[in-house]
Design a protein around this motif. Structure first.
Motif, mmCIF file in Angstrom:
data_model
loop_
_atom_site.group_PDB
_atom_site.id
_atom_site.type_symbol
_atom_site.label_atom_id
_atom_site.label_comp_id
_atom_site.label_asym_id
_atom_site.label_seq_id
_atom_site.Cartn_x
_atom_site.Cartn_y
_atom_site.Cartn_z
ATOM 1 N N VAL A 172 0.860 -1.172 0.000
ATOM 2 C CA VAL A 172 0.000 0.000 0.000
ATOM 3 C C VAL A 172 0.899 1.226 0.000
ATOM 4 O O VAL A 172 1.713 1.406 0.902
ATOM 5 C CB VAL A 172 -0.943 0.008 1.223
ATOM 6 N N MET A 173 0.749 2.060 -1.034
ATOM 7 C CA MET A 173 1.571 3.251 -1.175
ATOM 8 C C MET A 173 0.785 4.473 -0.715
ATOM 9 O O MET A 173 -0.368 4.664 -1.106
ATOM 10 C CB MET A 173 2.012 3.441 -2.625
ATOM 11 N N LEU A 174 1.433 5.284 0.117
ATOM 12 C CA LEU A 174 0.844 6.549 0.538
ATOM 13 C C LEU A 174 1.122 7.598 -0.526
ATOM 14 O O LEU A 174 2.057 7.452 -1.318
ATOM 15 C CB LEU A 174 1.434 6.977 1.873
ATOM 16 N N PRO A 175 0.343 8.677 -0.552
ATOM 17 C CA PRO A 175 0.611 9.730 -1.534
ATOM 18 C C PRO A 175 2.024 10.278 -1.346
ATOM 19 O O PRO A 175 2.428 10.576 -0.223
ATOM 20 C CB PRO A 175 -0.431 10.794 -1.225
ATOM 21 N N PRO A 176 2.812 10.395 -2.405
ATOM 22 C CA PRO A 176 4.167 10.923 -2.283
ATOM 23 C C PRO A 176 4.155 12.363 -1.778
ATOM 24 O O PRO A 176 3.274 13.149 -2.109
ATOM 25 C CB PRO A 176 4.719 10.855 -3.701
#
Length: 118
Positions: free
Chosen positions: A47-51
């Motif tokens: 799961v990637m968080l907003p950069p």
């Protein structure tokens, strides 16, 4: 011109019925149906968080540098810039030889449900 009562009743009842039905999941509406993406088997899921715009991304609570040639693909398989990502998203990602994130694919719900290594 008068509208027949039965036609008016039919129109009003269909409007009322559609208003009472729950809205469809917007993610499913955007999910491509005719396109099958070939995702690499060696890619990891997370799961990637907003950069934050500092050249790093956070995937599964681990901070990774973004490679200068990094590509982030949307669910429609279009290249997006990191700032277009507004919320946490299920992704597949590939680091390059130096440990920077080189490729990211944002997953549809059907792609996310396929078993992969984390």
């Amino acid at each position: 011109m008068d509208i027949p009562v039965t036609l008016l009743y039919s129109i009003l009842s269909s409007i009322a019925q559609s208003a009472m039905e729950p809205a469809p999941d917007p993610q499913l509406l955007n999910e491509p149906t005719a396109m099958v993406r070939l995702l690499p088997a060696e890619a990891r899921q997370g799961v990637m968080l907003p950069p934050a715009g500092d050249g790093f991304v956070v995937i599964d609570d681990q901070r990774w540098p973004l490679a200068p040639t990094a590509q982030i693909r949307s669910r429609q398989n279009l290249i997006v810039v990191p700032m277009q990502i507004q919320g946490p998203v299920e992704v597949l990602y590939l680091p390059n030889a130096s440990g920077a994130i080189n490729r990211v694919w944002m997953l549809t719900s059907s792609e996310a449900s396929a078993p992969r290594p984390r």
